[in-house]
Design a protein around this motif. Sequence first.
Motif, PDB file in Angstrom:
ATOM      1  N   GLY A 115       0.822  -1.200   0.000  1.00 42.34           N
ATOM      2  CA  GLY A 115       0.000   0.000   0.000  1.00 42.34           C
ATOM      3  C   GLY A 115       0.857   1.251   0.000  1.00 42.34           C
ATOM      4  O   GLY A 115       1.940   1.270   0.579  1.00 42.34           O
ATOM      5  N   PRO A 123      -2.763   4.895  -8.817  1.00 46.70           N
ATOM      6  CA  PRO A 123      -2.084   3.599  -8.958  1.00 46.70           C
ATOM      7  C   PRO A 123      -1.395   3.450 -10.311  1.00 46.70           C
ATOM      8  O   PRO A 123      -0.301   2.883 -10.386  1.00 46.70           O
ATOM      9  CB  PRO A 123      -3.216   2.581  -8.790  1.00 46.70           C
ATOM     10  CG  PRO A 123      -4.258   3.284  -8.011  1.00 46.70           C
ATOM     11  CD  PRO A 123      -4.175   4.727  -8.397  1.00 46.70           C
ATOM     12  N   ASN A 127       2.507   2.409 -10.564  1.00 50.90           N
ATOM     13  CA  ASN A 127       2.832   1.106 -11.148  1.00 50.90           C
ATOM     14  C   ASN A 127       3.296   1.217 -12.596  1.00 50.90           C
ATOM     15  O   ASN A 127       3.314   0.230 -13.336  1.00 50.90           O
ATOM     16  CB  ASN A 127       1.614   0.174 -11.069  1.00 50.90           C
ATOM     17  CG  ASN A 127       1.254  -0.178  -9.634  1.00 50.90           C
ATOM     18  OD1 ASN A 127       2.143  -0.387  -8.807  1.00 50.90           O
ATOM     19  ND2 ASN A 127      -0.035  -0.216  -9.326  1.00 50.90           N
ATOM     20  N   ARG A 132       2.527  -3.835  -8.185  1.00 47.74           N
ATOM     21  CA  ARG A 132       1.188  -4.229  -7.755  1.00 47.74           C
ATOM     22  C   ARG A 132       0.741  -3.398  -6.555  1.00 47.74           C
ATOM     23  O   ARG A 132       0.044  -3.872  -5.663  1.00 47.74           O
ATOM     24  CB  ARG A 132       1.158  -5.718  -7.415  1.00 47.74           C
ATOM     25  CG  ARG A 132       2.249  -6.172  -6.451  1.00 47.74           C
ATOM     26  CD  ARG A 132       2.296  -7.698  -6.364  1.00 47.74           C
ATOM     27  NE  ARG A 132       3.426  -8.166  -5.558  1.00 47.74           N
ATOM     28  CZ  ARG A 132       3.367  -8.360  -4.257  1.00 47.74           C
ATOM     29  NH1 ARG A 132       2.245  -8.126  -3.592  1.00 47.74           N
ATOM     30  NH2 ARG A 132       4.418  -8.805  -3.592  1.00 47.74           N
ATOM     31  N   THR A 133       1.127  -2.136  -6.541  1.00 47.49           N
ATOM     32  CA  THR A 133       0.791  -1.244  -5.437  1.00 47.49           C
ATOM     33  C   THR A 133      -0.660  -0.783  -5.535  1.00 47.49           C
ATOM     34  O   THR A 133      -1.165  -0.491  -6.621  1.00 47.49           O
ATOM     35  CB  THR A 133       1.709  -0.008  -5.475  1.00 47.49           C
ATOM     36  OG1 THR A 133       3.062  -0.434  -5.422  1.00 47.49           O
ATOM     37  CG2 THR A 133       1.412   0.926  -4.321  1.00 47.49           C
ATOM     38  N   ILE A 134      -1.322  -0.706  -4.404  1.00 48.77           N
ATOM     39  CA  ILE A 134      -2.618  -0.042  -4.321  1.00 48.77           C
ATOM     40  C   ILE A 134      -2.453   1.212  -3.463  1.00 48.77           C
ATOM     41  O   ILE A 134      -1.498   1.335  -2.687  1.00 48.77           O
ATOM     42  CB  ILE A 134      -3.708  -0.946  -3.712  1.00 48.77           C
ATOM     43  CG1 ILE A 134      -3.370  -1.307  -2.257  1.00 48.77           C
ATOM     44  CG2 ILE A 134      -3.924  -2.187  -4.551  1.00 48.77           C
ATOM     45  CD1 ILE A 134      -4.520  -1.929  -1.476  1.00 48.77           C
ATOM     46  N   LEU A 150      -8.966   3.311  -0.467  1.00 48.19           N
ATOM     47  CA  LEU A 150      -8.298   2.260  -1.237  1.00 48.19           C
ATOM     48  C   LEU A 150      -8.579   2.460  -2.715  1.00 48.19           C
ATOM     49  O   LEU A 150      -9.735   2.634  -3.125  1.00 48.19           O
ATOM     50  CB  LEU A 150      -8.792   0.876  -0.809  1.00 48.19           C
ATOM     51  CG  LEU A 150      -8.519   0.446   0.632  1.00 48.19           C
ATOM     52  CD1 LEU A 150      -9.109  -0.939   0.886  1.00 48.19           C
ATOM     53  CD2 LEU A 150      -7.031   0.456   0.936  1.00 48.19           C
ATOM     54  N   GLY A 152      -7.218   0.852  -6.595  1.00 46.81           N
ATOM     55  CA  GLY A 152      -6.345  -0.084  -7.294  1.00 46.81           C
ATOM     56  C   GLY A 152      -7.059  -1.354  -7.691  1.00 46.81           C
ATOM     57  O   GLY A 152      -8.289  -1.391  -7.800  1.00 46.81           O
ATOM     58  N   ALA A 153      -6.282  -2.423  -7.882  1.00 49.31           N
ATOM     59  CA  ALA A 153      -6.826  -3.703  -8.324  1.00 49.31           C
ATOM     60  C   ALA A 153      -7.895  -4.188  -7.344  1.00 49.31           C
ATOM     61  O   ALA A 153      -7.639  -4.272  -6.139  1.00 49.31           O
ATOM     62  CB  ALA A 153      -5.704  -4.730  -8.436  1.00 49.31           C
ATOM     63  N   CYS A 157      -7.586  -4.789  -3.268  1.00 47.48           N
ATOM     64  CA  CYS A 157      -8.308  -3.869  -2.379  1.00 47.48           C
ATOM     65  C   CYS A 157      -9.213  -4.629  -1.417  1.00 47.48           C
ATOM     66  O   CYS A 157      -9.323  -4.266  -0.240  1.00 47.48           O
ATOM     67  CB  CYS A 157      -9.119  -2.863  -3.200  1.00 47.48           C
ATOM     68  SG  CYS A 157      -8.124  -1.573  -3.987  1.00 47.48           S
ATOM     69  N   GLU A 177      -9.876   5.505 -10.289  1.00 48.21           N
ATOM     70  CA  GLU A 177      -8.737   6.298  -9.847  1.00 48.21           C
ATOM     71  C   GLU A 177      -8.868   7.745 -10.308  1.00 48.21           C
ATOM     72  O   GLU A 177      -9.347   8.031 -11.413  1.00 48.21           O
ATOM     73  CB  GLU A 177      -7.431   5.674 -10.315  1.00 48.21           C
ATOM     74  CG  GLU A 177      -7.155   5.733 -11.794  1.00 48.21           C
ATOM     75  CD  GLU A 177      -5.716   5.331 -12.106  1.00 48.21           C
ATOM     76  OE1 GLU A 177      -5.112   5.980 -12.972  1.00 48.21           O
ATOM     77  OE2 GLU A 177      -5.200   4.377 -11.474  1.00 48.21           O
TER      78      GLU A 177
END
Length: 497
Positions: A115, A123, A127, A132-134, A150, A152-153, A157, A177
Amino acid sequence: MPDLPRQKAAIIGGGVIGGGWAARFLLNGWDVAIVDPQPEAPRKIADVIENARRSLPGLYDRALPDEGQLVFCETLQDAVANADWVQESVPERLDVKLDILGQITRAAPDQAVIGSSTSGFKPSELNAKGGRTIIAHPFNPVYLLPLVELVGAPAICEQAADSLRSIGMYPLIVKAEIAAHIADRLLEAVWRESLWLVKDGIASTADIDEAIRMGFGLRWAQMGLFETYRIAGGDAGMKHFLAQFGPALAWPWTRLTDVPEFNDELVDLISGQSDAQSGHLSIRELEQLRDDNLVAILRSLKNAGSAAGRVISAHEDSLPTGGEHEGLPITASQQVPSAWTDYNGHMNETHYLEIASQATDGLMGLIGADAAYLGRGLSYFTVETHIRYLDEVLAGDRLRVTTQVLQGQGKKMHLFHRIWRGDGELAATAEILLLHTDLKARRSCLPESAVEAKLTAYAQAHAHLPADGSGRFVGEKPGAASRSNSSQHPSPSTPGE
């Protein structure tokens, strides 16, 4: 039941936000590894954690888990080894974040959530070089405020949301986002308008703060924006509000599309007013004042079951309780908040009664005299209490209460609570006599048979145990009437029988 293995959080960057993350995880039983190259980082993080130890337990009527282990690491690779969660909280520079997040992605376990605390980047930007950061964007102080945005993916999440709920936070998954996410975009609008109000001489920094905390800030704390405006529309609701105030959107009330020139003159004006407003207090004093106020507001919301209070209640329900000590059930456990201490620095006598009352409720839950029972119009009323204060209790001490049932047949419930300090010392005892009552008739009555059976079973199981200190009256010399067995206790006379 065997203890589950502790989870581990790695905190990369130990500033105010990183330190807050460390405190939130640590005080909820996670092991925490921190890496920060700044020489002052350990001291600064220790200050944040000390603030958290002082304030966070005050939100709950159950003890938090035992603290995890805190370690400072020399390298990022050491910090993220075996981590379940890695939180990046380095300065808001994209090049710095890309470098650090690249290192984290290569070194962190595959199953770890990664995170970023960023308040502005998306994100896709973080990235851009693979990763693979959220976004896991919190709010200061992280150890008290529950919101985490949160982004992201979706699968990551959702995984992150489960972990955040387990440490008492509120994950808000942003649907798409966008720069600055949700909350900071709202804050930016208020901030820009406030800068103009100060620059144009319409209000001082103190005036603006008073306008917020004396007015709409209190509404926002428990209803937010749209629900507040729905009420403003009266019986007709939101449609009426929009019809009445919608045209004002075309009026030149605000200057949100215009930004004042950010020059030395504006900086000096605002910082000077801020010094005049709050310069008499140190930052540590302001932090503690903020935390005390937040705990009071959040506890009020918790008691009302509203807004952020619901998050605290849900987390409290997940905290472990129960068990036994010296053959007696543990009916309450809590860490002593600073608000419970007096001018002498120790726990005020009022709160010995408060935790004893929690223990009584705990015992009632064990026998089935719970909220559902209360809903059927039945409960126990306290008719007599005797507390002995045996040892000093200070803020931060962990307390647990064991309950011995001295009598449980018929209408009476006679309890002897022992309040134990975390170091094993007996801090106090509380002897309480309760009478079973019909809430509608407001008269004593017999309990339901299932409740009486469970209470009687406890009394029989506890009959062989000593109850030294029970059965005394105020001013009685120690040992004069003390009895070593609950079966020797005559029941006090009960009003109303």
